[in-house]
Design a protein around this motif. Structure first.
Motif, PDB file in Angstrom:
ATOM      1  N   VAL A  22       5.012  22.783 -31.754  1.00  0.00           N
ATOM      2  CA  VAL A  22       4.321  22.008 -30.727  1.00  0.00           C
ATOM      3  C   VAL A  22       4.518  22.718 -29.392  1.00  0.00           C
ATOM      4  CG1 VAL A  22       4.214  19.809 -29.482  1.00  0.00           C
ATOM      5  CG2 VAL A  22       4.580  19.835 -31.953  1.00  0.00           C
ATOM      6  N   LEU A  23       3.409  23.002 -28.725  1.00  0.00           N
ATOM      7  CA  LEU A  23       3.446  23.605 -27.391  1.00  0.00           C
ATOM      8  C   LEU A  23       3.408  22.481 -26.373  1.00  0.00           C
ATOM      9  CD1 LEU A  23       0.636  26.203 -28.022  1.00  0.00           C
ATOM     10  CD2 LEU A  23       3.030  26.773 -27.665  1.00  0.00           C
ATOM     11  N   ARG A  24       4.402  22.437 -25.538  1.00  0.00           N
ATOM     12  CA  ARG A  24       4.396  21.466 -24.449  1.00  0.00           C
ATOM     13  C   ARG A  24       5.016  22.147 -23.246  1.00  0.00           C
ATOM     14  NH1 ARG A  24       7.005  16.005 -22.993  1.00  0.00           N
ATOM     15  NH2 ARG A  24       5.407  15.284 -21.566  1.00  0.00           N
ATOM     16  N   PRO A  25       4.171  22.537 -22.319  1.00  0.00           N
ATOM     17  CA  PRO A  25       4.684  23.296 -21.185  1.00  0.00           C
ATOM     18  C   PRO A  25       5.628  22.481 -20.315  1.00  0.00           C
ATOM     19  CG  PRO A  25       2.366  22.755 -20.870  1.00  0.00           C
ATOM     20  CD  PRO A  25       2.736  22.302 -22.237  1.00  0.00           C
ATOM     21  N   GLU A  28      10.306  24.408 -16.476  1.00  0.00           N
ATOM     22  CA  GLU A  28      11.108  25.624 -16.626  1.00  0.00           C
ATOM     23  C   GLU A  28      10.322  26.719 -17.347  1.00  0.00           C
ATOM     24  OE1 GLU A  28      15.242  27.125 -18.750  1.00  0.00           O
ATOM     25  OE2 GLU A  28      14.724  25.013 -18.785  1.00  0.00           O
ATOM     26  N   ASN A  29       9.634  26.355 -18.426  1.00  0.00           N
ATOM     27  CA  ASN A  29       8.873  27.347 -19.186  1.00  0.00           C
ATOM     28  C   ASN A  29       7.720  27.911 -18.367  1.00  0.00           C
ATOM     29  OD1 ASN A  29      10.610  26.776 -21.241  1.00  0.00           O
ATOM     30  ND2 ASN A  29       9.115  25.803 -22.556  1.00  0.00           N
ATOM     31  N   LEU A  30       7.064  27.047 -17.592  1.00  0.00           N
ATOM     32  CA  LEU A  30       5.940  27.521 -16.775  1.00  0.00           C
ATOM     33  C   LEU A  30       6.421  28.417 -15.641  1.00  0.00           C
ATOM     34  CD1 LEU A  30       3.729  24.333 -16.701  1.00  0.00           C
ATOM     35  CD2 LEU A  30       3.322  26.452 -17.978  1.00  0.00           C
ATOM     36  N   VAL A  31       7.586  28.129 -15.079  1.00  0.00           N
ATOM     37  CA  VAL A  31       8.149  28.995 -14.040  1.00  0.00           C
ATOM     38  C   VAL A  31       8.429  30.383 -14.616  1.00  0.00           C
ATOM     39  CG1 VAL A  31      10.190  29.372 -12.597  1.00  0.00           C
ATOM     40  CG2 VAL A  31       9.057  27.143 -12.599  1.00  0.00           C
ATOM     41  N   LEU A  32       8.985  30.425 -15.822  1.00  0.00           N
ATOM     42  CA  LEU A  32       9.264  31.715 -16.461  1.00  0.00           C
ATOM     43  C   LEU A  32       7.968  32.454 -16.806  1.00  0.00           C
ATOM     44  CD1 LEU A  32      12.215  30.616 -18.761  1.00  0.00           C
ATOM     45  CD2 LEU A  32      12.335  32.036 -16.695  1.00  0.00           C
ATOM     46  N   ALA A  33       6.963  31.716 -17.250  1.00  0.00           N
ATOM     47  CA  ALA A  33       5.660  32.342 -17.537  1.00  0.00           C
ATOM     48  C   ALA A  33       5.054  32.899 -16.258  1.00  0.00           C
ATOM     49  CB  ALA A  33       4.722  31.334 -18.188  1.00  0.00           C
ATOM     50  N   HIS A  63       6.117  31.407 -23.953  1.00  0.00           N
ATOM     51  CA  HIS A  63       6.939  30.695 -22.971  1.00  0.00           C
ATOM     52  C   HIS A  63       6.851  29.177 -23.149  1.00  0.00           C
ATOM     53  CE1 HIS A  63       8.683  33.768 -20.452  1.00  0.00           C
ATOM     54  NE2 HIS A  63       7.524  34.408 -20.420  1.00  0.00           N
ATOM     55  N   CYS A  64       5.759  28.678 -23.707  1.00  0.00           N
ATOM     56  CA  CYS A  64       5.580  27.226 -23.858  1.00  0.00           C
ATOM     57  C   CYS A  64       6.110  26.681 -25.177  1.00  0.00           C
ATOM     58  CB  CYS A  64       4.105  26.864 -23.683  1.00  0.00           C
ATOM     59  SG  CYS A  64       3.574  27.069 -21.972  1.00  0.00           S
TER      60      CYS A  64
END
Length: 104
Positions: A22-25, A28-33, A63-64
């Motif tokens: 399951v992708l759920r941004p 933290e993950n979006l900052v790294l992306a 990243h997500c």
């Protein structure tokens, strides 16, 4: 415990090596992306113009993924190739829509 994606929450799924993730941004993950890919708004603009690369899509999706069960990036890239670029736009679009709209 297997979760299913909830599109109302901006979630989508990605099958990598036979395992559904399951992708759920998260923030933290979006900052790294964003640190890797540059501005997420610029990424949305590139996507709208048809300018996303295989590298962009793979990095954003990787990243997500939840970090505790995240497959290796090359496996995510192979999953993107297996779906084809048109098929890969479905989860990419879901992530970018979540970025633009925020949490439901």
């Amino acid at each position: 415990m297997t979760r299913t994606a909830n599109p109302l929450r901006g979630e989508a799924t990605l099958v990598v090596a036979g395992v559904t993730h399951v992708l759920r941004p998260s923030f933290e993950n979006l900052v790294l992306a964003e640190a890797e890919l540059g501005s997420l708004f610029a990424l949305v603009e590139r996507a709208a113009a048809g300018g996303l690369t295989l590298t962009d899509m793979t990095a954003l999706l990787w990243h997500c993924l939840p970090s505790e069960h995240r497959p290796e990036r090359v496996a995510v890239g192979e999953a993107v190739l297996g779906m084809g670029l048109v098929g890969a736009t479905v989860p990419v679009r879901a992530v970018l829509a979540q970025v633009l709209q925020g949490e439901a």
